[in-house]
Write a protein that holds these residues in place. Structure first.
Motif, PDB file in Angstrom:
ATOM      1  N   PRO A 143       0.823  -1.217   0.000  1.00 20.86           N
ATOM      2  CA  PRO A 143       0.000   0.000   0.000  1.00 20.86           C
ATOM      3  C   PRO A 143       0.855   1.265   0.000  1.00 20.86           C
ATOM      4  O   PRO A 143       2.014   1.264   0.436  1.00 20.86           O
ATOM      5  N   SER A 144       0.281   2.345  -0.468  1.00 24.74           N
ATOM      6  CA  SER A 144       0.997   3.620  -0.555  1.00 24.74           C
ATOM      7  C   SER A 144       1.344   4.148   0.830  1.00 24.74           C
ATOM      8  O   SER A 144       0.733   3.775   1.832  1.00 24.74           O
ATOM      9  N   ILE A 145       2.322   5.032   0.855  1.00 29.04           N
ATOM     10  CA  ILE A 145       2.703   5.664   2.126  1.00 29.04           C
ATOM     11  C   ILE A 145       1.551   6.514   2.659  1.00 29.04           C
ATOM     12  O   ILE A 145       1.267   6.511   3.868  1.00 29.04           O
ATOM     13  N   GLN A 146       0.856   7.212   1.773  1.00 30.75           N
ATOM     14  CA  GLN A 146      -0.266   8.041   2.211  1.00 30.75           C
ATOM     15  C   GLN A 146      -1.339   7.199   2.879  1.00 30.75           C
ATOM     16  O   GLN A 146      -1.914   7.602   3.898  1.00 30.75           O
ATOM     17  N   SER A 147      -1.616   6.018   2.349  1.00 29.19           N
ATOM     18  CA  SER A 147      -2.646   5.161   2.947  1.00 29.19           C
ATOM     19  C   SER A 147      -2.227   4.695   4.338  1.00 29.19           C
ATOM     20  O   SER A 147      -3.065   4.518   5.223  1.00 29.19           O
ATOM     21  N   ARG A 148      -0.937   4.508   4.542  1.00 24.84           N
ATOM     22  CA  ARG A 148      -0.454   4.087   5.870  1.00 24.84           C
ATOM     23  C   ARG A 148      -0.580   5.235   6.879  1.00 24.84           C
ATOM     24  O   ARG A 148      -0.929   5.010   8.039  1.00 24.84           O
ATOM     25  N   LEU A 149      -0.288   6.440   6.418  1.00 26.67           N
ATOM     26  CA  LEU A 149      -0.447   7.595   7.311  1.00 26.67           C
ATOM     27  C   LEU A 149      -1.921   7.797   7.658  1.00 26.67           C
ATOM     28  O   LEU A 149      -2.253   8.144   8.803  1.00 26.67           O
ATOM     29  N   GLU A 150      -2.803   7.569   6.683  1.00 22.25           N
ATOM     30  CA  GLU A 150      -4.243   7.674   6.956  1.00 22.25           C
ATOM     31  C   GLU A 150      -4.695   6.560   7.899  1.00 22.25           C
ATOM     32  O   GLU A 150      -5.589   6.777   8.740  1.00 22.25           O
ATOM     33  N   LEU A 151      -4.091   5.382   7.780  1.00 22.75           N
ATOM     34  CA  LEU A 151      -4.422   4.280   8.693  1.00 22.75           C
ATOM     35  C   LEU A 151      -4.072   4.649  10.125  1.00 22.75           C
ATOM     36  O   LEU A 151      -4.829   4.336  11.061  1.00 22.75           O
ATOM     37  N   ILE A 152      -2.953   5.319  10.315  1.00 23.81           N
ATOM     38  CA  ILE A 152      -2.580   5.766  11.662  1.00 23.81           C
ATOM     39  C   ILE A 152      -3.675   6.664  12.239  1.00 23.81           C
ATOM     40  O   ILE A 152      -4.091   6.499  13.401  1.00 23.81           O
ATOM     41  N   ASP A 153      -4.143   7.606  11.453  1.00 25.36           N
ATOM     42  CA  ASP A 153      -5.204   8.506  11.926  1.00 25.36           C
ATOM     43  C   ASP A 153      -6.450   7.727  12.317  1.00 25.36           C
ATOM     44  O   ASP A 153      -7.073   7.996  13.356  1.00 25.36           O
ATOM     45  N   ASN A 154      -6.811   6.758  11.500  1.00 21.76           N
ATOM     46  CA  ASN A 154      -8.000   5.953  11.761  1.00 21.76           C
ATOM     47  C   ASN A 154      -7.834   5.156  13.053  1.00 21.76           C
ATOM     48  O   ASN A 154      -8.743   5.101  13.896  1.00 21.76           O
ATOM     49  N   LEU A 155      -6.684   4.526  13.212  1.00 15.95           N
ATOM     50  CA  LEU A 155      -6.430   3.739  14.416  1.00 15.95           C
ATOM     51  C   LEU A 155      -6.463   4.602  15.668  1.00 15.95           C
ATOM     52  O   LEU A 155      -7.071   4.235  16.684  1.00 15.95           O
ATOM     53  N   LYS A 156      -5.824   5.745  15.610  1.00 15.67           N
ATOM     54  CA  LYS A 156      -5.804   6.635  16.780  1.00 15.67           C
ATOM     55  C   LYS A 156      -7.207   7.117  17.130  1.00 15.67           C
ATOM     56  O   LYS A 156      -7.560   7.228  18.311  1.00 15.67           O
ATOM     57  N   SER A 157      -8.023   7.386  16.119  1.00  9.78           N
ATOM     58  CA  SER A 157      -9.384   7.872  16.376  1.00  9.78           C
ATOM     59  C   SER A 157     -10.235   6.805  17.056  1.00  9.78           C
ATOM     60  O   SER A 157     -11.208   7.129  17.748  1.00  9.78           O
ATOM     61  N   LEU A 158      -9.869   5.523  16.883  1.00 11.47           N
ATOM     62  CA  LEU A 158     -10.618   4.418  17.482  1.00 11.47           C
ATOM     63  C   LEU A 158     -10.011   3.944  18.799  1.00 11.47           C
ATOM     64  O   LEU A 158     -10.460   2.948  19.368  1.00 11.47           O
ATOM     65  N   GLY A 159      -8.965   4.632  19.279  1.00 11.05           N
ATOM     66  CA  GLY A 159      -8.408   4.314  20.589  1.00 11.05           C
ATOM     67  C   GLY A 159      -7.284   3.307  20.589  1.00 11.05           C
ATOM     68  O   GLY A 159      -6.868   2.835  21.661  1.00 11.05           O
TER      69      GLY A 159
END
Length: 406
Positions: A143-159
Motif C-alpha cells: 500500500p501507498s505511504i499516504q494510505s499508511r499515514l491515513e491508517l494511523i489517523d483511523n487507528l488513533k481515532s478508534l483508541g
C-alpha cells in the motif's frame, strides 16, 4: 499455527506469534519471503491448536489460556492480498476467545472489517520511507505511504496505540531530510514511538533473491545489507543515531539502537494488555530509578522484577536457548532436560555470557564485575554464584568493570 515468539525474548512483550502465507506485498528486501518462499497457513492446524488450548499443558496453550497477546505477524503482512481472507476470521476467532492480539502491517485489505470488532490494541505500522516513488521501487505491491499515514489517523481515532517501524532503516530509503519530516508527521499524529533496524541479508537469502529484486535494490544497497548483517555499517549507524536523537527530542520513544537513558518504547504494550512478557528495559528503567552509576546490580533484583510476569511451570524452553546460543541449548538439554522453568531461562540470560540477551551484551549500561588477583582474574559472584554486574547510565566503554585488585 501459533508459535512462541522466541527470537525477541526479553525484548518484545508479546510471547506468541502467528503468521500466514507468503506475503504478496513483494517488498524487495523481505527476509521472511526469502527465508521461506513456500510459506503457507493451515486453517485446520490452527483450529486443532485452539481446541487444545483448554486441555494441553504446552507453552502455547498455557499462554493462550492466560491471555497473553499474540503478535500478528512478525513475518508476513496479515492484510496482504495473499493473507487477509484467512487473517480476518482468525483475528475474530481470537478476539471472541478473549485472546488479545497486536498487529504489524503495511496496510492492505480487510483492516476495516477487523476494526469493527477488535478491542483497543497496539498496532505497528511499517513506514521505511516517506517518498511514495521510492516505495514503488522497493515495495511494488505494498500500500501507498499516504494510505499508511491515513491508517494511523483511523487507528488513533478508534483508541488504538500506534508504533511505527522505520524498518529497514537506510539512508537510501529516506534521502535528504525525509527522516526528520517523517518524524514530525508521526509526532503530530500521536504515534508512541519508532522502531529502527538496519537492512540485512545473509548469503542464503541472496542466493534465492529474484533477479528483479536484486536489480531493484542494486549492488550498493545489497552490500550495505550484507555487511550490516554482521556489523552495522558506520554510515547506517550514524544515520540511525541521528534519527534517534531527533525522535527523542520530539518526545517519541525509540527502539532498535542503544541510547543513553531509560526506554519506555514498550510501555504502549504494558499499558494496553493485562499480561505481557517482561523485557530488559523494565530492568534498565528500574536501575535508573534505584541505582547510582557504577553501583552493583544483582540477579535477585532482576528476578524479583521480571519473574512475576512469566507463567509458572516447566515448559520446553529449548527453542529460546537455541535461538540465543546453540551450545547453551545443547548443554542444558543434555544435563537438565528440555523442560525448564522461565526462572531457569532468566538465570541463563543473566549469567551465561554466550546468551544474546545477556545484559552486558544487549545494553551498554551494564558490565560484568572482574576481580584481579596476582595470578588470575575472576568474575564477581554473589553468594548464590550469580554474576554481579554493574550499572552506569552513561554507558560503559567495555563489557567488564574492574571491582578489586588483590
Amino acid at each position: 499455527m501459533i508459535f512462541p515468539y522466541v527470537g525477541d525474548w526479553l525484548i518484545h512483550p508479546a510471547p506468541l506469534q502467528l503468521s500466514f502465507n507468503y506475503c504478496s506485498h513483494k517488498c524487495s528486501y523481505c527476509f521472511a519471503n526469502l527465508n521461506n518462499p513456500q510459506r503457507t497457513f493451515s486453517t485446520k492446524d490452527f483450529q486443532t491448536q485452539l481446541k487444545g488450548m483448554f486441555s494441553s499443558n504446552s507453552l502455547q496453550a498455557t499462554l493462550l489460556r492466560e491471555k497473553y497477546p499474540v503478535l500478528i505477524s512478525n513475518l508476513v503482512d496479515p492484510f496482504a492480498t495473499s493473507n487477509y481472507a484467512q487473517a480476518v476470521p482468525v483475528i475474530e476467532i481470537l478476539t471472541n476467545l478473549q485472546v488479545p492480539v497486536t498487529i504489524q502491517t503495511r496496510g492492505g485489505k480487510g483492516i476495516e472489517d477487523v476494526l469493527k470488532f477488535l478491542p483497543s490494541s497496539v498496532w505497528y505500522i511499517s513506514i521505511p520511507m516517506l517518498d511514495d516513488d521510492i516505495r514503488k521501487r522497493y515495495e511494488p505491491a505494498a500500500p501507498s505511504i499516504q494510505s499508511r499515514l491515513e491508517l494511523i489517523d483511523n487507528l488513533k481515532s478508534l483508541g488504538h496505540d500506534v508504533i511505527v517501524g522505520i524498518n529497514p532503516t537506510s539512508p537510501t530509503f529516506l534521502p535528504n531530510n525525509d527522516a526528520y519530516l517523517l518524524i514530525d508527521i508521526l509526532r503530530n499524529k500521536g504515534v508512541h514511538g519508532i522502531w529502527m533496524a538496519p537492512l540485512h541479508f545473509n548469503t542464503k537469502q541472496l542466493a534465492v533473491m529474484p533477479l528483479r529484486d536484486k536489480s531493484m535494490l542494486g549492488n550498493d544497497l545489497i552490500q550495505e545489507g550484507v555487511k550490516s548483517s554482521r556489523i552495522i555499517q558506520p554510515h547506517v549507524e550514524q544515520f540511525m543515531l541521528n534519527i534517534c536523537k531527533y525522535a527523542l527530542d520530539k518526545g517519541l520513544a525509540v527502539e532498535g539502537i542503544n541510547h543513553v537513558g531509560g526506554n519506555n518504547f514498550f510501555d504502549a504494550f504494558y499499558n494496553k494488555y493485562d499480561k505481557c512478557f517482561p523485557n530488559i528495559y523494565q530492568f534498565l528503567n528500574w536501575c535508573i530509578q534505584n541505582k547510582a552509576n557504577n553501583e552493583p546490580v544483582y540477579y535477585q533484583e532482576f528476578e524479583d522484577l521480571l519473574l512475576p510476569l512469566l507463567p509458572k511451570g516447566d515448559f520446553n524452553i529449548s527453542p529460546y536457548m537455541r535461538c540465543m546460543n546453540r551450545d547453551v541449548d545443547n548443554e542444558i538439554r543434555s544435563e537438565e532436560g528440555y523442560k525448564q522453568s522461565f526462572k531457569r531461562l532468566l538465570q541463563l540470560s543473566w549469567n551465561d555470557r554466550r546468551m544474546k540477551r545477556s545484559l552486558h551484551e544487549s545494553l551498554f549500561q551494564y558490565a560484568v564485575g572482574i576481580e584481579l588477583h596476582e595470578d588470575s582474574a575472576n568474575f564477581s559472584l554473589d553468594a548464590q554464584g550469580n554474576l554481579i554486574q554493574y550499572f552506569n547510565n552513561d554507558m560503559f566503554s567495555e563489557n567488564y568493570f574492574l571491582t578489586n585488585t588483590i
